[in-house]
Design an enzyme around this catalytic site. Structure first.
Site, short mmCIF file in Angstrom:
data_model
loop_
_atom_site.label_atom_id
_atom_site.label_comp_id
_atom_site.label_asym_id
_atom_site.label_seq_id
_atom_site.Cartn_x
_atom_site.Cartn_y
_atom_site.Cartn_z
N ARG A 98 37.12 38.57 44.54
CA ARG A 98 38.31 39.39 44.78
C ARG A 98 38.32 40.57 43.80
O ARG A 98 38.67 41.68 44.18
CB ARG A 98 39.58 38.57 44.65
N CYS A 158 46.79 38.71 37.86
CA CYS A 158 46.07 37.92 38.88
C CYS A 158 46.49 38.46 40.24
O CYS A 158 46.57 39.68 40.41
CB CYS A 158 46.41 36.43 38.73
#
Length: 278
Positions: A175, A233
């Site tokens: 990611r 995050c």
């Protein structure tokens, strides 16, 4: 004060005259809800706390799990029995991310004695700890949240910290690199951020690696006790777990709660891809 507690330590403290308040934060991204699992069996005395409803505000432009309303958060903690001068232990049934979110919020709002059960519910049962389906009826606590005791970053703060210090991206590497993005508008990372998947902070049993190993890992990423460190995050949940790991290693860090879900939603914000900070 150590940021984590072992199952054996929790068993000992729970048998004391003044046991810690126990909070069960079972949660999984995308569900199913954690309450049915809690009702089927939890550590005796533990009160269920809903991450989406009590540890976060409504999803929107500030991200998928923005800060909760502070007054509502305080009310939820008091209903669970949290007091200003009573120890709190939080746990979940998975990777420790949800428990870390509650740990961080309590620290951010001024509670000075809160720890995460290392290894979560699995560590408790593996040590022979019992479970119960009986719901507790705790006396109301007196905790009054006072935000600001722990580091909090807004989007612009995170961008600036990436330039002057170390900004760690706690998501999975793919990611960060922008190879996949299953949830947010676009893949990639905040320019200047360093990839540091929080999953690498724990062993296969879900327990944190020893503090010296964590310190060495973070030092290799540029994060030391002498460096200003920030973490983000996807939505401020797994990032809280990385802040917890840093605390175990003795390294203070701030959390960008809005994280990638807030950053990437604004098409005016720059996005870096690939393995390098950019």
């Amino acid at each position: 004060m150590n940021a984590i507690i072992t199952a054996s330590e929790l068993a000992s403290e729970s048998a004391a005259a003044q046991p810690p308040v126990l909070l069960d934060i079972r949660w999984q991204l995308g569900g199913p809800p954690g309450r049915p699992e809690y009702e089927a069996g939890h550590i005796p005395g533990a009160v269920y706390i809903d991450l989406d409803g009590e540890l976060a505000g409504p999803a929107g432009e500030r991200g998928r799990h923005p800060l909760p309303d502070v007054a509502a958060f305080g009310a939820a903690m008091r209903r669970a029995g949290v007091g200003a001068d009573r120890a709190v232990v939080v746990y979940d049934g998975g990777q420790g991310w949800a428990a870390a979110r509650c740990w961080w919020l309590l620290r951010w709002t001024g509670h000075t004695d809160v720890r995460v059960l290392d290894g979560g519910l699995a560590a408790w049962t593996a040590s022979g700890g019992a479970l119960t389906a009986e719901a507790p009826a705790p006396e109301a606590g007196d905790f009054e949240p006072e935000p600001g005791a722990a580091g909090l970053l807004a989007a612009d703060d995170a961008a600036a910290l990436a330039r002057r210090g170390v900004l760690l991206d706690a998501r999975a590497g793919e990611r960060y690199r922008g190879e996949v993005e299953p949830i947010d508008r676009v893949g990639g990372h905040i320019p200047g951020a360093v990839s540091a998947p929080t999953a690498e902070n724990v062993a296969e049993n879900g327990r944190f690696h020893p503090a010296p190993e964590l310190a060495a890992r973070f030092a290799s990423l540029g994060a030391t006790g002498e460096t200003e460190v920030g973490v983000y995050c996807g939505s401020g949940v797994s990032g809280a777990h990385e802040v917890l790991a840093l605390a175990v290693a003795g390294i203070p860090a701030a959390l960008y709660v809005g994280s990638w879900s807030e950053w990437s939603a604004d098409i005016a914000r720059p996005v870096a891809t690939g393995a390098e900070p950019g």
